[in-house]
Design a protein around this motif. Structure first.
Motif, PDB file in Angstrom:
ATOM      1  N   ASP A  64      20.955  50.380  78.438  1.00 50.14           N
ATOM      2  CA  ASP A  64      20.058  51.533  78.453  1.00 50.14           C
ATOM      3  C   ASP A  64      20.509  52.631  79.409  1.00 50.14           C
ATOM      4  OD1 ASP A  64      18.372  50.545  76.539  1.00 50.14           O
ATOM      5  OD2 ASP A  64      17.003  49.592  77.975  1.00 50.14           O
ATOM      6  N   GLY A  65      21.164  52.272  80.505  1.00 53.91           N
ATOM      7  CA  GLY A  65      21.528  53.289  81.476  1.00 53.91           C
ATOM      8  C   GLY A  65      22.560  52.814  82.472  1.00 53.91           C
ATOM      9  N   THR A  66      22.889  53.702  83.415  1.00 52.89           N
ATOM     10  CA  THR A  66      23.939  53.430  84.395  1.00 52.89           C
ATOM     11  C   THR A  66      23.609  52.229  85.277  1.00 52.89           C
ATOM     12  OG1 THR A  66      24.512  55.778  84.444  1.00 52.89           O
ATOM     13  CG2 THR A  66      25.273  54.421  86.282  1.00 52.89           C
ATOM     14  N   LYS A  67      22.375  52.156  85.765  1.00 53.31           N
ATOM     15  CA  LYS A  67      21.991  51.072  86.667  1.00 53.31           C
ATOM     16  C   LYS A  67      22.189  49.709  86.015  1.00 53.31           C
ATOM     17  CE  LYS A  67      18.106  49.355  89.444  1.00 53.31           C
ATOM     18  NZ  LYS A  67      16.683  49.566  89.835  1.00 53.31           N
ATOM     19  N   GLU A  68      21.747  49.579  84.776  1.00 50.54           N
ATOM     20  CA  GLU A  68      21.878  48.309  84.062  1.00 50.54           C
ATOM     21  C   GLU A  68      23.354  47.957  83.841  1.00 50.54           C
ATOM     22  OE1 GLU A  68      19.942  50.790  83.213  1.00 50.54           O
ATOM     23  OE2 GLU A  68      17.907  49.995  83.361  1.00 50.54           O
ATOM     24  N   ARG A  69      24.152  48.984  83.526  1.00 51.69           N
ATOM     25  CA  ARG A  69      25.579  48.755  83.265  1.00 51.69           C
ATOM     26  C   ARG A  69      26.301  48.301  84.532  1.00 51.69           C
ATOM     27  NH1 ARG A  69      26.423  53.315  81.442  1.00 51.69           N
ATOM     28  NH2 ARG A  69      27.525  54.355  83.141  1.00 51.69           N
ATOM     29  N   VAL A  70      26.039  48.959  85.636  1.00 52.73           N
ATOM     30  CA  VAL A  70      26.689  48.591  86.895  1.00 52.73           C
ATOM     31  C   VAL A  70      26.254  47.195  87.340  1.00 52.73           C
ATOM     32  CG1 VAL A  70      26.906  49.155  89.354  1.00 52.73           C
ATOM     33  CG2 VAL A  70      27.026  50.973  87.632  1.00 52.73           C
ATOM     34  N   THR A  71      24.974  46.895  87.148  1.00 55.84           N
ATOM     35  CA  THR A  71      24.478  45.551  87.478  1.00 55.84           C
ATOM     36  C   THR A  71      25.221  44.493  86.670  1.00 55.84           C
ATOM     37  OG1 THR A  71      22.279  46.390  88.035  1.00 55.84           O
ATOM     38  CG2 THR A  71      22.439  44.054  87.500  1.00 55.84           C
ATOM     39  N   ALA A  72      25.462  44.779  85.395  1.00 54.15           N
ATOM     40  CA  ALA A  72      26.188  43.839  84.533  1.00 54.15           C
ATOM     41  C   ALA A  72      27.641  43.694  84.978  1.00 54.15           C
ATOM     42  CB  ALA A  72      26.126  44.310  83.081  1.00 54.15           C
ATOM     43  N   LEU A  73      28.246  44.781  85.432  1.00 52.50           N
ATOM     44  CA  LEU A  73      29.609  44.698  85.956  1.00 52.50           C
ATOM     45  C   LEU A  73      29.651  43.816  87.203  1.00 52.50           C
ATOM     46  CD1 LEU A  73      30.947  48.380  85.687  1.00 52.50           C
ATOM     47  CD2 LEU A  73      31.915  46.371  84.551  1.00 52.50           C
ATOM     48  N   LEU A  74      28.698  44.035  88.091  1.00 55.96           N
ATOM     49  CA  LEU A  74      28.656  43.252  89.330  1.00 55.96           C
ATOM     50  C   LEU A  74      28.397  41.773  89.061  1.00 55.96           C
ATOM     51  CD1 LEU A  74      26.633  45.765  91.525  1.00 55.96           C
ATOM     52  CD2 LEU A  74      29.035  45.121  91.847  1.00 55.96           C
ATOM     53  N   ALA A  75      27.653  41.502  87.996  1.00 47.92           N
ATOM     54  CA  ALA A  75      27.338  40.116  87.640  1.00 47.92           C
ATOM     55  C   ALA A  75      28.422  39.484  86.766  1.00 47.92           C
ATOM     56  CB  ALA A  75      26.004  40.062  86.913  1.00 47.92           C
ATOM     57  N   ASP A  76      29.444  40.272  86.440  1.00 48.89           N
ATOM     58  CA  ASP A  76      30.540  39.811  85.591  1.00 48.89           C
ATOM     59  C   ASP A  76      30.074  39.496  84.170  1.00 48.89           C
ATOM     60  OD1 ASP A  76      33.251  39.346  85.227  1.00 48.89           O
ATOM     61  OD2 ASP A  76      33.078  37.201  85.631  1.00 48.89           O
ATOM     62  N   THR A  77      28.967  40.115  83.745  1.00 52.25           N
ATOM     63  CA  THR A  77      28.476  39.940  82.382  1.00 52.25           C
ATOM     64  C   THR A  77      29.334  40.732  81.409  1.00 52.25           C
ATOM     65  OG1 THR A  77      26.234  39.696  83.243  1.00 52.25           O
ATOM     66  CG2 THR A  77      26.448  40.175  80.889  1.00 52.25           C
ATOM     67  N   ILE A  78      29.824  41.878  81.866  1.00 49.67           N
ATOM     68  CA  ILE A  78      30.772  42.685  81.114  1.00 49.67           C
ATOM     69  C   ILE A  78      32.003  42.898  81.986  1.00 49.67           C
ATOM     70  CG2 ILE A  78      29.091  43.863  79.640  1.00 49.67           C
ATOM     71  CD1 ILE A  78      29.192  46.229  81.633  1.00 49.67           C
ATOM     72  N   LYS A  79      33.091  43.351  81.370  1.00 55.26           N
ATOM     73  CA  LYS A  79      34.352  43.500  82.107  1.00 55.26           C
ATOM     74  C   LYS A  79      34.676  44.952  82.456  1.00 55.26           C
ATOM     75  CE  LYS A  79      34.858  39.104  81.689  1.00 55.26           C
ATOM     76  NZ  LYS A  79      34.496  38.260  82.846  1.00 55.26           N
ATOM     77  N   LEU A  80      34.230  45.908  81.623  1.00 57.54           N
ATOM     78  CA  LEU A  80      34.576  47.310  81.821  1.00 57.54           C
ATOM     79  C   LEU A  80      33.353  48.204  81.729  1.00 57.54           C
ATOM     80  CD1 LEU A  80      37.737  47.629  79.523  1.00 57.54           C
ATOM     81  CD2 LEU A  80      37.732  47.397  82.016  1.00 57.54           C
ATOM     82  N   GLY A  81      33.438  49.368  82.345  1.00 55.44           N
ATOM     83  CA  GLY A  81      32.376  50.368  82.248  1.00 55.44           C
ATOM     84  C   GLY A  81      32.695  51.536  83.164  1.00 55.44           C
ATOM     85  N   THR A  82      32.164  52.704  82.844  1.00 52.76           N
ATOM     86  CA  THR A  82      32.382  53.850  83.727  1.00 52.76           C
ATOM     87  C   THR A  82      31.512  53.709  84.973  1.00 52.76           C
ATOM     88  OG1 THR A  82      30.671  55.135  82.578  1.00 52.76           O
ATOM     89  CG2 THR A  82      32.942  55.427  81.831  1.00 52.76           C
ATOM     90  N   ILE A  83      32.057  54.157  86.091  1.00 47.51           N
ATOM     91  CA  ILE A  83      31.308  54.202  87.341  1.00 47.51           C
ATOM     92  C   ILE A  83      31.560  55.561  87.992  1.00 47.51           C
ATOM     93  CG2 ILE A  83      31.314  51.713  87.730  1.00 47.51           C
ATOM     94  CD1 ILE A  83      33.651  52.058  89.640  1.00 47.51           C
ATOM     95  N   ASN A  84      30.735  55.908  88.987  1.00 50.67           N
ATOM     96  CA  ASN A  84      30.918  57.184  89.674  1.00 50.67           C
ATOM     97  C   ASN A  84      31.483  56.953  91.078  1.00 50.67           C
ATOM     98  OD1 ASN A  84      28.668  56.361  91.226  1.00 50.67           O
ATOM     99  ND2 ASN A  84      27.252  57.426  89.864  1.00 50.67           N
ATOM    100  N   VAL A  85      31.753  58.047  91.772  1.00 47.11           N
ATOM    101  CA  VAL A  85      32.382  57.948  93.089  1.00 47.11           C
ATOM    102  C   VAL A  85      31.537  57.167  94.102  1.00 47.11           C
ATOM    103  CG1 VAL A  85      33.171  59.281  95.081  1.00 47.11           C
ATOM    104  CG2 VAL A  85      33.843  59.975  92.779  1.00 47.11           C
TER     105      VAL A  85
END
Length: 201
Positions: A64-85
């Protein structure tokens, strides 16, 4: 008015450590590397354009959004995604996330060791750009008036420094230049949208 370059981010556990290694892994096993994105947004289109330029193909996972995507990256649920500085600065040092490149014309002074995609041989830039538009038919003198107000604001040193500290750049364009930029961006996005069946022309 403003531009926030996207960073190619990854979970800290991924076995690749560069754009070159990522491209090789994606080509060796197409559509196997999980990539988080909000479908139809910049977080998806940056990767679609990257795929188009590099001949790769990823497995897209909707968020749904950036927060959910970054959380998934940190949890290793997904492998790639855009992030900001700011996100990169917070998590790269700990090893919780990796960053391979920034999709900007130049390196960020906040992440001076992170190369641009262009440096690595991928001729693209990509950012979350924000502009101001008016309804069709707005008198030119009204547009000119507000364009001047926005230009003055964009030149304010305190305003610029507060945004640059968060990794966002001021890139003021007048009405004509913004229209040209917008048309070029639309054409590039339309091309990949048609290619994946998201849009029919």
């Amino acid at each position: 008015v403003t531009s926030t370059p996207e960073i190619m981010g990854a979970a800290g556990t991924v076995p690749f450590n560069s754009v070159e290694e990522l491209v090789a892994a994606a080509k060796a096993s197409p559509e196997s590397i999980e990539l988080g994105a909000t479908f139809g947004s910049t977080s998806q289109f940056m990767w679609l354009l990257f795929e188009d330029l590099t001949g790769t193909k990823f497995k897209y996972i909707p968020f749904d959004g950036t927060k959910e995507r970054v959380t998934a990256l940190l949890a290793d649920t997904i492998k790639l995604g855009t992030i900001n500085v700011p996100t990169a600065k917070k998590h790269l040092a700990t090893g919780d996330l990796k960053a391979f490149a920034i999709a900007a014309d130049e390196r960020s002074p906040l992440l001076p060791d992170l190369p641009t995609l262009k440096e690595l041989g991928v001729d693209m830039t990509y950012s979350l750009d924000r502009g101001i538009v008016a309804p069709k038919g707005t008198p030119p003198e009204v547009i000119a008036y507000w364009a001047d107000i926005v230009k003055q604001a964009s030149e304010n040193a305190e305003f610029r420094s507060s945004l640059e500290a968060k990794g966002t750049l001021i890139k003021y364009r007048n009405a004509a230049d913004y229209a040209t930029w917008f048309k070029n961006e639309y054409d590039a996005h339309e091309k990949v949208a048609v290619k994946i069946g998201m849009f029919k022309k």
